[in-house]
Design a protein around this motif. Structure first.
Motif, short mmCIF file in Angstrom:
data_model
loop_
_atom_site.label_atom_id
_atom_site.label_comp_id
_atom_site.label_asym_id
_atom_site.label_seq_id
_atom_site.Cartn_x
_atom_site.Cartn_y
_atom_site.Cartn_z
N PHE A 33 3.09 7.45 -4.50
CA PHE A 33 1.82 7.47 -5.62
C PHE A 33 1.41 6.24 -6.03
CE2 PHE A 33 3.79 11.89 -5.49
CZ PHE A 33 2.99 12.56 -5.78
N ARG A 34 0.36 5.93 -6.38
CA ARG A 34 -0.07 4.62 -7.08
C ARG A 34 -0.13 4.90 -8.38
NH1 ARG A 34 -0.14 -0.02 -5.59
NH2 ARG A 34 -1.06 0.56 -3.45
N ASP A 86 0.87 -1.34 -0.09
CA ASP A 86 0.11 -0.01 -0.13
C ASP A 86 0.84 1.17 -0.15
OD1 ASP A 86 0.91 -0.12 2.63
OD2 ASP A 86 -0.82 -0.16 3.52
N GLY A 87 2.25 1.11 0.03
CA GLY A 87 2.86 2.12 -0.27
C GLY A 87 3.49 2.72 1.24
N THR A 88 2.98 1.90 2.31
CA THR A 88 3.66 2.66 3.67
C THR A 88 5.13 2.27 3.82
OG1 THR A 88 1.34 2.07 4.62
CG2 THR A 88 3.45 2.20 6.09
N THR A 101 7.08 11.19 -0.62
CA THR A 101 5.79 11.10 -0.91
C THR A 101 5.68 9.75 -1.97
OG1 THR A 101 5.83 12.86 -2.67
CG2 THR A 101 4.88 13.23 -0.52
N THR A 131 -1.75 8.83 -8.33
CA THR A 131 -2.62 9.10 -7.38
C THR A 131 -1.79 9.03 -6.00
OG1 THR A 131 -4.68 8.14 -8.50
CG2 THR A 131 -4.82 8.41 -6.31
N PRO A 132 -2.04 10.04 -5.43
CA PRO A 132 -1.18 9.89 -4.12
C PRO A 132 -1.63 8.88 -3.01
CG PRO A 132 -2.43 12.15 -4.18
CD PRO A 132 -2.42 11.58 -5.54
N VAL A 133 -0.98 8.35 -2.16
CA VAL A 133 -1.39 7.44 -1.23
C VAL A 133 -0.65 7.69 0.15
CG1 VAL A 133 -2.08 5.58 -2.89
CG2 VAL A 133 0.11 5.75 -2.04
N GLY A 134 -1.44 7.65 1.12
CA GLY A 134 -0.92 7.65 2.35
C GLY A 134 -0.38 9.06 2.89
N GLU A 135 0.22 9.18 4.09
CA GLU A 135 0.96 10.34 4.42
C GLU A 135 2.25 10.26 4.07
OE1 GLU A 135 -0.73 12.98 6.06
OE2 GLU A 135 -2.51 11.80 5.54
N LEU A 161 4.29 1.51 -7.89
CA LEU A 161 4.42 2.63 -6.98
C LEU A 161 5.52 3.62 -7.58
CD1 LEU A 161 4.31 0.93 -3.45
CD2 LEU A 161 2.21 2.22 -4.63
#
Length: 353
Positions: A324-325, A26-28, A322, A334-338, A310
């Motif tokens: 992005f998906r 999920d990009g974390t 930062t 599309t930005p994901v998470g913080e 990603l």
């Protein structure tokens, strides 16, 4: 799909070590380990031999540091006393044969060549060869002299391309594997004031895409691997029309080509944006798709995960990364998470565990 167990990101920067982060599907991002090297602005990783090498971007004399590296523990036996052969080294590349390292020194406008031993470590305390560029460009503030910004090994390994922002040129050197040295071969000359920074090859090897920092453009360059000759072609804007109208400068930074050769991504500082392009005509043409906010200040580097799902942006002045998906069909972001907080990130490198 990203393997959450074996997906990692090396982060180089200023005044910090090389950080190894884990990223999940999920990009974390989460911290794993740190390599104790100062000002490691650009990093490469030799996974087969377990060695990390970085340029130490300092003046008046830069250095090259290497270390035995493990993801869990970081590194041991760091060697950082090798002079880089110039001031402010900012990029490096390992030849595919594993025997030679090339370094671009920005302020001095030099390219250095280093032998690498069987363990993957730089040998000696000085480069074996230093090639010095000459000339200047029309921008007195940025092109008062040569500024080597990147070194790239060509698809077959026969040529080394050195991108020089100060002289509006890409220098092509022939690599002699027996001697471990470079010989000048040709030059790709660009429009005055272009300020080329980085290039990336299309997978076919017939084109490379050149990001011009000072003219805010991406140029499609034809490439003849057999002859070692490049030719500058059509250019497209890296920034959005409204940003171009609002400001007379934009320091473009990074360029990446997707693994499937369908999209090109560039980052723009000042505007703090990321541009997306579709690759058309088997690599011969780029078409703009979108320009999106980077989610932070001064996106110094961007990189795609190996599976292309990603994109990560190293935002140097906002101390953040930062994520992005990537839409696999359109290339859109599309930005994901913080944002992940980390001090002055300057370069990113995905690696596998």
């Amino acid at each position: 799909m990203v393997d959450s167990v074996n997906s990692y990101l090396l982060v180089g920067g200023y005044g910090m070590g090389v950080h190894c982060l884990r990223y999940d599907a999920d990009g974390t991002l989460s911290p794993v380990s740190v390599v104790d090297i100062a000002d490691p602005s650009y990093v490469i990783h030799d996974g087969a031999r377990g060695v990390l090498t970085a340029v130490v971007e300092q003046e008046p004399e830069g250095r090259v540091a290497s270390a035995r590296f493990t993801i869990a523990d970081g590194a041991s036996d760091v060697r950082d006393w090798t002079a880089s052969g110039g001031a402010a080294p900012c990029h490096l590349a390992l030849h595919p044969d594993g025997t030679t390292l090339f370094v671009a020194n920005y302020t001095s406008g030099t390219v250095s060549v280093f032998p690498v031993d069987q363990e993957g470590r730089v040998t000696g305390d000085q480069p074996a060869q230093v090639v010095r560029h000459t000339g200047s460009g029309p921008r007195a503030d940025r092109q008062e002299g040569p500024h080597a910004h990147q070194v790239v090994v060509s698809p077959t390994g026969r040529w080394v391309l050195a991108v020089d922002l100060g002289t509006d040129s890409v220098y092509v050197y022939e690599y002699d594997p027996a001697a471990g040295r470079l010989a000048h071969h040709s030059v790709v000359e660009l429009p005055a004031g272009s300020g080329p920074r980085h290039l990336a090859f299309h997978g076919s090897g017939r084109y490379f895409y050149l990001l011009n920092e000072l003219s805010w453009t991406v140029m499609v360059c034809a490439w003849d691997e057999g002859g070692g000759v490049g030719k500058a072609g059509a250019a497209v804007d890296s920034r959005a029309a409204q940003d171009r109208a609002a400001s007379d400068h934009c320091w473009c930074a990074a360029i990446r080509v997707s693994a499937d050769d369908r999209f090109v991504y560039t980052s723009n500082r000042v505007d703090d944006t990321i541009a997306v392009f579709s690759v058309l005509e088997d690599g011969a043409r780029l078409e703009p798709v979108e320009v999106v906010p980077a989610g932070g200040s001064w996106p110094r580097d961007i990189v795609l995960s190996p599976d292309g799902e990603l994109l990560f942006s190293a935002n140097q002045r906002s101390d953040s990364i930062t994520v992005f998906r990537v839409d696999s069909g359109t290339g859109r972001l599309t930005p994901v998470g913080e944002p992940y907080t980390i001090t002055t990130p300057a370069s990113l490198l995905p690696i596998s565990g």
